[in-house]
Design a protein around this motif. Structure first.
Motif, PDB file in Angstrom:
ATOM      1  N   THR A  68      -8.804   7.543   1.100  1.00  0.00           N
ATOM      2  CA  THR A  68      -7.573   7.258   0.355  1.00  0.00           C
ATOM      3  C   THR A  68      -6.686   8.499   0.308  1.00  0.00           C
ATOM      4  N   LEU A  69      -7.317   9.647   0.104  1.00  0.00           N
ATOM      5  CA  LEU A  69      -6.597  10.924   0.106  1.00  0.00           C
ATOM      6  C   LEU A  69      -5.882  11.136   1.434  1.00  0.00           C
ATOM      7  N   GLN A  70      -6.574  10.949   2.539  1.00  0.00           N
ATOM      8  CA  GLN A  70      -5.997  11.147   3.870  1.00  0.00           C
ATOM      9  C   GLN A  70      -4.840  10.180   4.121  1.00  0.00           C
ATOM     10  N   THR A  71      -4.994   8.958   3.631  1.00  0.00           N
ATOM     11  CA  THR A  71      -3.970   7.932   3.857  1.00  0.00           C
ATOM     12  C   THR A  71      -2.654   8.293   3.182  1.00  0.00           C
ATOM     13  N   PHE A  72      -2.700   8.619   1.909  1.00  0.00           N
ATOM     14  CA  PHE A  72      -1.462   8.904   1.181  1.00  0.00           C
ATOM     15  C   PHE A  72      -0.886  10.268   1.552  1.00  0.00           C
ATOM     16  N   THR A  73      -1.723  11.148   2.084  1.00  0.00           N
ATOM     17  CA  THR A  73      -1.220  12.431   2.582  1.00  0.00           C
ATOM     18  C   THR A  73      -0.299  12.210   3.785  1.00  0.00           C
ATOM     19  N   ILE A 149      -3.646  14.975  -3.356  1.00  0.00           N
ATOM     20  CA  ILE A 149      -2.683  14.562  -2.331  1.00  0.00           C
ATOM     21  C   ILE A 149      -1.539  15.551  -2.243  1.00  0.00           C
ATOM     22  N   PHE A 150      -1.019  15.971  -3.386  1.00  0.00           N
ATOM     23  CA  PHE A 150       0.114  16.902  -3.412  1.00  0.00           C
ATOM     24  C   PHE A 150      -0.236  18.214  -2.718  1.00  0.00           C
ATOM     25  N   PHE A 151      -1.342  18.822  -3.131  1.00  0.00           N
ATOM     26  CA  PHE A 151      -1.715  20.125  -2.576  1.00  0.00           C
ATOM     27  C   PHE A 151      -2.182  20.024  -1.124  1.00  0.00           C
ATOM     28  N   THR A 152      -2.815  18.920  -0.754  1.00  0.00           N
ATOM     29  CA  THR A 152      -3.232  18.724   0.640  1.00  0.00           C
ATOM     30  C   THR A 152      -2.025  18.666   1.553  1.00  0.00           C
ATOM     31  N   SER A 153      -1.016  17.919   1.148  1.00  0.00           N
ATOM     32  CA  SER A 153       0.200  17.781   1.947  1.00  0.00           C
ATOM     33  C   SER A 153       0.902  19.126   2.122  1.00  0.00           C
ATOM     34  N   ILE A 154       1.062  19.874   1.027  1.00  0.00           N
ATOM     35  CA  ILE A 154       1.721  21.183   1.092  1.00  0.00           C
ATOM     36  C   ILE A 154       0.924  22.130   1.983  1.00  0.00           C
TER      37      ILE A 154
END
Length: 452
Positions: A68-73, A149-154
């Motif tokens: 789920t984390l990977q998907t929304f990232t 999700i926020f920190f993974t994307s950044i």
């Protein structure tokens, strides 16, 4: 004999030093693959220990949360990572002002998108929990994941910018340091708090990575004399239109699709079966991640293409494909031989899934081929072509999944194998057609400069 070996070694070192292209490629490979081997080994050790602590059911829940984390990232990233790598490579030396505009503007856009997506996931956490499974309420876990999700994307976007600067060594050091901290603290808090501790460890990993990447990229920007400016000019609009949007759409046909098939699979077969499949998927991902590091040479592809050096580009990409495929094949064979022992480290339950495990290893070989073509198409700006190829793959995957998902982990792994065999074959044909066209147009170097 010893003297001859020394002479050969000296000749190789001299050739690398004298050839700037080879030197850049070697730096990308040594630090990219070296850093990946160590950091992913640490992450794999973390997953093995966590699987034994949590048990099959809870580990299945953790796996679906990670997915789920990977998907929304993907939605938070919106294709900006690929865009930054490409345009930083193009402008970092020839137009520092434009490089500064692109970096600050795209980072700001990414931060805003990441914040919005994280808030949406937090608000809809109960709905997402019900969508994934009506058997277990995982709302609180999804809420923690929303911050990750926020920190993974950044973190991923900053890493992409560093790849554009070819700062491979610094990326490797940060990845290793972050994973060591996560391994030590993550195991401890998982023992104490269970699955909430595990997903908190993922959050910690991404926070640490974001901070370290920010420090490093700031130093590089200052050293190169690049001044950051926020400005939505024609170049930024072109980057978003030609690269970010098609790159985002292409990724939508992969990660979110897999997320949907994962929760359909879980609802049909249960968390235990998904836990078994997830273990197979982990090793598939590990094997894929290493060849993907060869994609760190994308800035080199971009510059060769921009300069009209098509023969040199063709030779380089073919060498990367041979290296990637050879590595994946050799490691897959070794892992197949030790498959029972590997699965047993997770627990006795997983030893019944040797065949799905082997199937995923074979699938990883074909993915390693396709990933090199994908890196090439991205580097030369054929992002819409990547989208078309991903749509074809998605259709194949959905059809296979519909027919096979009821067979559990076995059917799911066969789905991966068939879809990526077809994907790699179509990518190979497309690559040769693109190169043939490039040779014809390569007589006019200005063509490439204008197209870029």
């Amino acid at each position: 004999m010893y003297q001859k070996i020394i002479e050969i070694k000296d000749k190789v070192i001299k050739k690398i030093k004298d050839n700037n292209l080879i030197k850049r490629i070697m730096q990308a490979l040594i630090f990219g693959i070296g850093g990946t081997v160590i950091s992913k080994a640490l992450l794999m050790l973390f997953n093995i220990i966590v699987a034994r602590i949590l048990g099959e059911n809870q580990y299945g829940v953790y796996s679906i949360l990670n997915n789920t984390l990977q998907t929304f990232t993907v939605f938070a990233g919106a294709g900006i990572g690929i865009t930054l790598t490409r345009y930083v490579a193009l402008y970092r030396d020839k137009d520092k002002q434009m490089a500064g505009i692109l970096i600050k503007t795209l980072l700001f856009v990414n931060a805003m998108l990441s914040a919005v997506i994280s808030i949406i996931v937090f608000i809809l956490s109960r709905n997402i929990s019900n969508l994934i499974s009506e058997q277990i309420d995982i709302t609180i876990y999804i809420q923690v994941t929303s911050f990750t999700i926020f920190f993974t994307s950044i973190s991923l976007i900053l890493q992409s910018a560093l790849q554009g600067f070819e700062a491979y060594k610094k990326i490797a050091i940060i990845q290793i340091a972050s994973n060591i901290i996560t391994l030590i603290i993550g195991i401890l808090i998982t023992e104490i708090f269970g699955i909430i501790g595990t997903i908190s460890a993922l959050l910690l990993l991404q926070i640490i990575s974001t901070v370290l990447f920010t420090i490093i990229i700031r130093k590089i920007i200052i050293k190169k004399g690049i001044k950051l400016q926020f400005q939505i000019n024609d170049t930024v609009k072109e980057a978003i239109k030609k690269v970010a949007i098609p790159a985002f759409l292409a990724s939508v046909f992969v990660v979110p699709l897999l997320w949907i098939t994962n929760f359909v699979f879980t609802n049909k077969n249960g968390y235990n079966e998904f836990a078994a499949f997830s273990v197979c998927l982990q090793w598939y991902t590990i094997l894929n991640y290493l060849p993907q590091q060869l994609g760190q040479v994308r800035p080199i592809y971009t510059q060769l293409y921009a300069d009209g050096k098509i023969k040199e580009l063709n030779k380089t990409i073919k060498n990367m494909i041979l290296m990637s495929t050879g590595f994946a094949t050799i490691v897959s064979i070794v892992l197949m031989i030790g498959s029972k022992l590997i699965l047993k480290t997770y627990g006795e339950f997983y030893t019944a899934y040797i065949i799905p495990f082997i199937i995923m290893l074979v699938a990883s070989i074909f993915y390693s081929i396709q990933s090199q073509y994908g890196s090439f198409f991205q580097a030369i700006g054929k992002i819409w072509l990547c989208l078309i190829l991903n749509i074809v793959w998605a259709i194949c995957f959905i059809l296979c999944f519909a027919l096979l998902h009821e067979k559990g982990a076995l059917g799911y792994t066969i789905t991966y194998l068939i879809s990526y065999v077809i994907y790699s074959m179509i990518s190979s044909i497309t690559f040769y057609r693109v190169m043939k066209e490039s040779y014809k147009k390569g007589k006019n170097i200005e063509y490439y400069k204008n197209e870029i």
